[in-house]
Design an enzyme around this catalytic site. Sequence first.
Site, PDB file in Angstrom:
ATOM      1  N   GLY A   1     -33.845 -64.534 -29.783  1.00 45.69           N
ATOM      2  CA  GLY A   1     -32.428 -64.430 -29.436  1.00 45.69           C
ATOM      3  C   GLY A   1     -31.985 -63.005 -29.186  1.00 45.69           C
ATOM      4  O   GLY A   1     -30.792 -62.701 -29.296  1.00 45.69           O
ATOM      5  N   ARG A   2     -32.927 -62.131 -28.874  1.00 48.71           N
ATOM      6  CA  ARG A   2     -32.614 -60.714 -28.597  1.00 48.71           C
ATOM      7  C   ARG A   2     -32.007 -59.997 -29.810  1.00 48.71           C
ATOM      8  O   ARG A   2     -31.333 -58.981 -29.672  1.00 48.71           O
ATOM      9  CB  ARG A   2     -31.664 -60.587 -27.377  1.00 48.71           C
ATOM     10  CG  ARG A   2     -32.282 -61.105 -26.075  1.00 48.71           C
ATOM     11  CD  ARG A   2     -33.536 -60.316 -25.744  1.00 48.71           C
ATOM     12  NE  ARG A   2     -34.133 -60.649 -24.450  1.00 48.71           N
ATOM     13  CZ  ARG A   2     -35.251 -61.352 -24.283  1.00 48.71           C
ATOM     14  NH1 ARG A   2     -35.891 -61.863 -25.323  1.00 48.71           N
ATOM     15  NH2 ARG A   2     -35.743 -61.555 -23.092  1.00 48.71           N
ATOM     16  N   MET A   3     -32.258 -60.539 -31.009  1.00 41.79           N
ATOM     17  CA  MET A   3     -31.756 -59.896 -32.238  1.00 41.79           C
ATOM     18  C   MET A   3     -32.860 -59.013 -32.818  1.00 41.79           C
ATOM     19  O   MET A   3     -33.282 -59.155 -33.972  1.00 41.79           O
ATOM     20  CB  MET A   3     -31.303 -60.971 -33.238  1.00 41.79           C
ATOM     21  CG  MET A   3     -30.111 -61.758 -32.736  1.00 41.79           C
ATOM     22  SD  MET A   3     -28.656 -60.715 -32.520  1.00 41.79           S
ATOM     23  CE  MET A   3     -28.138 -60.575 -34.230  1.00 41.79           C
TER      24      MET A   3
END
Length: 213
Positions: free
Chosen positions: A191-193
Amino acid sequence: MLDDLASARENYTRGGLLEADLLPDPIAMFERWYVEARDAGIHEPNAMVVATVSASGAPSARMVLLKGVGADGFRFFTNLGSRKGGELAAEPRCALLFPWHPLERQVRVDGVAERLPGEDVAAYFATRPRGSQLGAWASPQSRVVSGRDELAASYADVEARFAGEPVPVPPEWGGFVVRPVAMEFWQGRPGRMHDRLVYRRQAEAWTTERLAP
Ligand SMILES: Cc1cc2nc3c(=O)[nH]c(=O)nc-3n(C[C@H](O)[C@H](O)[C@H](O)COP(=O)(O)O)c2cc1C
């Protein structure tokens, strides 16, 4: 032909990087990640991007091979008359990037480049294969040449000149150690975290902080 670029992406799931994973010394942390990159079979894990700036502030970037790392920083060798050589002479602040994407990792280094002493350059030059030693003499790196023929003739000249003897260090050839002032360890996450943990040099100590992905 490249119409799939907008949809080309990976979801990063290989791991995470937490504050508790950090070693106190960023060079030791780098060595740990380097070993993991090497042991994972990454092609040329010591290939790093070096970014420099011109006197007018124009950036440029290229790959070089990391040839040593220690408490003082990251060492590489090159032609001092090259574009990067000239830019570092005028503005020693530079950046390094290790793009270890098969591990969903990158390491970024902001630092200051310093010329390596002649004895370090000579010691490394002596370990290079003879062909590379001759190539270093034959190639006025980054300068315009008339064509491949000029380079071949120049290589043949130095081959003849040094026939039967050791190849000395070319006058234009040298090396740099990049002393880090900041080092970021980046690990991809779903999630691009992603995780981004940055060491910053404060006097003789290192502080760490987390940046948003
Ligand atoms: C994987 C890889 C490793 C390289 N290693 C070096 C190196 O150690 N030293 C070097 O001078 N150039 C190296 N090069 C070539 C540089 O990327 C670059 O073409 C050259 O140094 C000239 O750059 P400049 O005109 O910006 O100075 C390497 C290129 C690649 C792709």
